[in-house]
Scaffold this active site. Structure first.
Site, PDB file in Angstrom:
ATOM      1  N   ARG A  75      93.559  66.662  81.644  1.00 48.77           N
ATOM      2  CA  ARG A  75      93.048  68.033  81.746  1.00 48.77           C
ATOM      3  C   ARG A  75      93.521  68.601  83.068  1.00 48.77           C
ATOM      4  NH1 ARG A  75      87.114  70.761  81.068  1.00 48.77           N
ATOM      5  NH2 ARG A  75      87.782  70.532  78.915  1.00 48.77           N
ATOM      6  N   HIS A  79      93.886  74.412  74.364  1.00 51.86           N
ATOM      7  CA  HIS A  79      92.783  73.440  74.349  1.00 51.86           C
ATOM      8  C   HIS A  79      92.705  72.844  72.933  1.00 51.86           C
ATOM      9  CE1 HIS A  79      89.308  71.351  75.521  1.00 51.86           C
ATOM     10  NE2 HIS A  79      88.415  72.325  75.604  1.00 51.86           N
ATOM     11  N   ASP A 131      84.061  83.043  74.589  1.00 53.29           N
ATOM     12  CA  ASP A 131      84.257  82.069  75.667  1.00 53.29           C
ATOM     13  C   ASP A 131      83.895  82.780  76.977  1.00 53.29           C
ATOM     14  OD1 ASP A 131      85.082  79.900  77.213  1.00 53.29           O
ATOM     15  OD2 ASP A 131      87.222  80.365  77.066  1.00 53.29           O
ATOM     16  N   CYS A 150      82.827  77.475  72.825  1.00 56.88           N
ATOM     17  CA  CYS A 150      83.277  76.132  73.220  1.00 56.88           C
ATOM     18  C   CYS A 150      82.350  75.507  74.255  1.00 56.88           C
ATOM     19  CB  CYS A 150      84.702  76.201  73.743  1.00 56.88           C
ATOM     20  SG  CYS A 150      84.914  77.377  75.095  1.00 56.88           S
ATOM     21  N   GLN A 201      89.605  70.902  71.295  1.00 52.38           N
ATOM     22  CA  GLN A 201      88.506  71.809  70.967  1.00 52.38           C
ATOM     23  C   GLN A 201      88.718  72.433  69.585  1.00 52.38           C
ATOM     24  OE1 GLN A 201      85.695  72.852  73.167  1.00 52.38           O
ATOM     25  NE2 GLN A 201      84.980  73.661  71.208  1.00 52.38           N
ATOM     26  N   ARG A 234      83.085  67.526  69.061  1.00 46.12           N
ATOM     27  CA  ARG A 234      84.169  67.182  69.992  1.00 46.12           C
ATOM     28  C   ARG A 234      84.417  65.677  69.959  1.00 46.12           C
ATOM     29  NH1 ARG A 234      85.488  70.047  74.240  1.00 46.12           N
ATOM     30  NH2 ARG A 234      87.373  68.852  73.971  1.00 46.12           N
TER      31      ARG A 234
HETATM   32  N1  NVA Z   1      88.436  79.130  79.011  1.00 47.22           N
HETATM   33  C1  NVA Z   1      87.562  78.094  79.533  1.00 47.22           C
HETATM   34  C2  NVA Z   1      87.373  77.027  78.502  1.00 47.22           C
HETATM   35  C3  NVA Z   1      86.425  75.924  78.903  1.00 47.22           C
HETATM   36  C4  NVA Z   1      86.241  74.883  77.858  1.00 47.22           C
HETATM   37  C5  NVA Z   1      88.163  77.532  80.812  1.00 47.22           C
HETATM   38  O1  NVA Z   1      89.367  77.231  80.828  1.00 47.22           O
HETATM   39  O2  NVA Z   1      87.449  77.411  81.792  1.00 47.22           O
HETATM   40  N1   CP Z   2      84.381  72.842  75.770  1.00 47.97           N
HETATM   41  C1   CP Z   2      84.805  72.046  76.764  1.00 47.97           C
HETATM   42  O1   CP Z   2      85.977  71.686  76.869  1.00 47.97           O
HETATM   43  O2   CP Z   2      83.811  71.660  77.603  1.00 47.97           O
HETATM   44  P1   CP Z   2      84.003  70.841  78.982  1.00 47.97           P
HETATM   45  O3   CP Z   2      84.684  71.759  79.947  1.00 47.97           O
HETATM   46  O4   CP Z   2      82.604  70.481  79.396  1.00 47.97           O
HETATM   47  O5   CP Z   2      84.839  69.636  78.694  1.00 47.97           O
END
Ligand code: NVA
Ligand code: CP
Length: 330
Positions: free
Chosen positions: A108, A135, A231, A272, A138, A317
């Site tokens: 990540r 992502h 989101d 998400c 997800q 997930r």
């Molecule tokens: N768009 C958000 C998704 C988190 C799961 C981020 O990148 O912070």
């Molecule tokens: N939805 C998601 O990816 O959550 P986290 O950032 O907690 O992993």
């Protein structure tokens, strides 16, 4: 022809056919049944995986850890501060070292190019646990949840509200186009997905008898929706300085009671997570103080309503990540 994903990377859904995505969803359902019935499934005993996180996480990290352990694997977690990657060692060198020790790598971080480079050098499957652009794990959880709640995917009217050019907006547009859902991004033009990705998704959607629509009109965009998805307005890695502008341009796209009323009676609400639906977080409280707004992308009323399926989605997930690891490592 049967689907075989052994040895494949999982970097973005664009790399997978609808049949391969279907296979992963079916596998996820099997794993969910095994988990629910308490049936052991240590199919990958003796293997080891490493999880690299350059951004924070609750769901993704825990899903990979629990799924890995349920499958009988050893799991190493490395946070941004505790590896040499990027600071003292290049991505290519890190990939070649980890590839000698582990059977799979989750990453990540920020750029999609970086996770691709990791995959190019590792020689073992690499799974994208979120980048600025996509992502993909997800997406499997979201598709599985929609299928469980609505009974099917094809022909579902899916509406995404908010920042439609972030990792979630991009990924959901691809996922819907691949699996036959009609995708609508309901967002200010400044936050629409990149034109080349929209073009690619429209082409994919045509092959799968569905549509991709971009609109600024909330009333028209959410009419007859089966799924309303949103989101957070500011994603991980973006500077705090963007909050003021985001709140200004995205406030009209908040998911509230009126939006849900305009959708079908049977519509579900998805997110998400994490979500700013109240002021019970430090960032939520800080924003409330600075901008006099207590709820952001979704009101607390909708988040807590019967139409909200966000925690089923979060659980999925784990089942879907398990399917990805099993399919690529078995
Ligand atoms: N768009 C958000 C998704 C988190 C799961 C981020 O990148 O912070
Ligand atoms: N939805 C998601 O990816 O959550 P986290 O950032 O907690 O992993």
């Amino acid at each position: 022809m049967g689907v075989n994903l052994r040895g494949r990377n999982f970097l973005k859904l664009l790399d997978f056919t609808p049949a391969e995505i279907r296979y992963l969803l079916d596998l996820s359902k099997n794993f969910k049944d095994l988990k629910r019935t308490g049936t052991p499934h240590r199919y990958l005993e003796g293997k080891n995986i490493v999880l690299l996180f350059e951004k924070t996480s609750t769901r993704t990290r825990c899903s990979f850890e629990v799924a890995g352990m349920d499958l009988g694997m050893g799991v190493t977690y490395l946070d941004p501060g505790s590896s040499q990657m990027g600071k003292k060692e290049s991505i290519a060198d890190t990939a070649r070292v980890l590839g000698r020790m582990y059977d799979g790598i989750e990453y990540r971080g920020f750029s999609q190019d970086l996770v691709t480079e990791l995959a190019d050098y590792a020689g073992i499957p690499v799974w994208n646990g979120l980048t600025d652009q996509f992502h993909p794990t997800q997406m499997l959880a979201d598709l599985l949840t929609i299928e469980e709640k609505l009974g099917h995917l094809k022909g579902v009217n899916f509406v995404y509200m908010g920042d439609a050019r972030n990792n979630m907006g991009n990924s959901l547009m691809v996922a819907c186009a691949k699996m036959g859902l009609n995708f609508t991004a309901c967002a200010p033009k400044a936050l629409w997905p990149a034109e080349d990705l929209v073009k690619e998704c429209k082409k994919i959607a045509k092959e799968n008898d569905c549509t991709v629509t971009l609109t600024e009109d909330v009333k028209k965009g959410t009419k007859n929706a089966d799924v309303i998805y949103t989101d957070i307005w500011v994603s991980m890695g973006e500077p705090d300085s963007v909050w003021a502008d985001r709140i200004k341009i995205l406030k009209p796209y908040q998911v509230n009671k009126e939006v849900m009323k305009n959708a079908k009676d049977t519509a579900i609400f998805m997110h998400c997570l994490p979500s700013f639906h109240d002021t019970k977080t430090t960032i939520g409280a800080d924003i409330a103080k600075k901008f006099k707004i207590k709820e952001m992308e979704v009101t607390d009323e909708v988040f807590e309503s019967k139409q909200s399926v966000v925690f089923d989605e979060a659980e999925n997930r784990m089942h879907t990540i398990k399917a990805v690891m099993y399919a690529t490592l078995k």
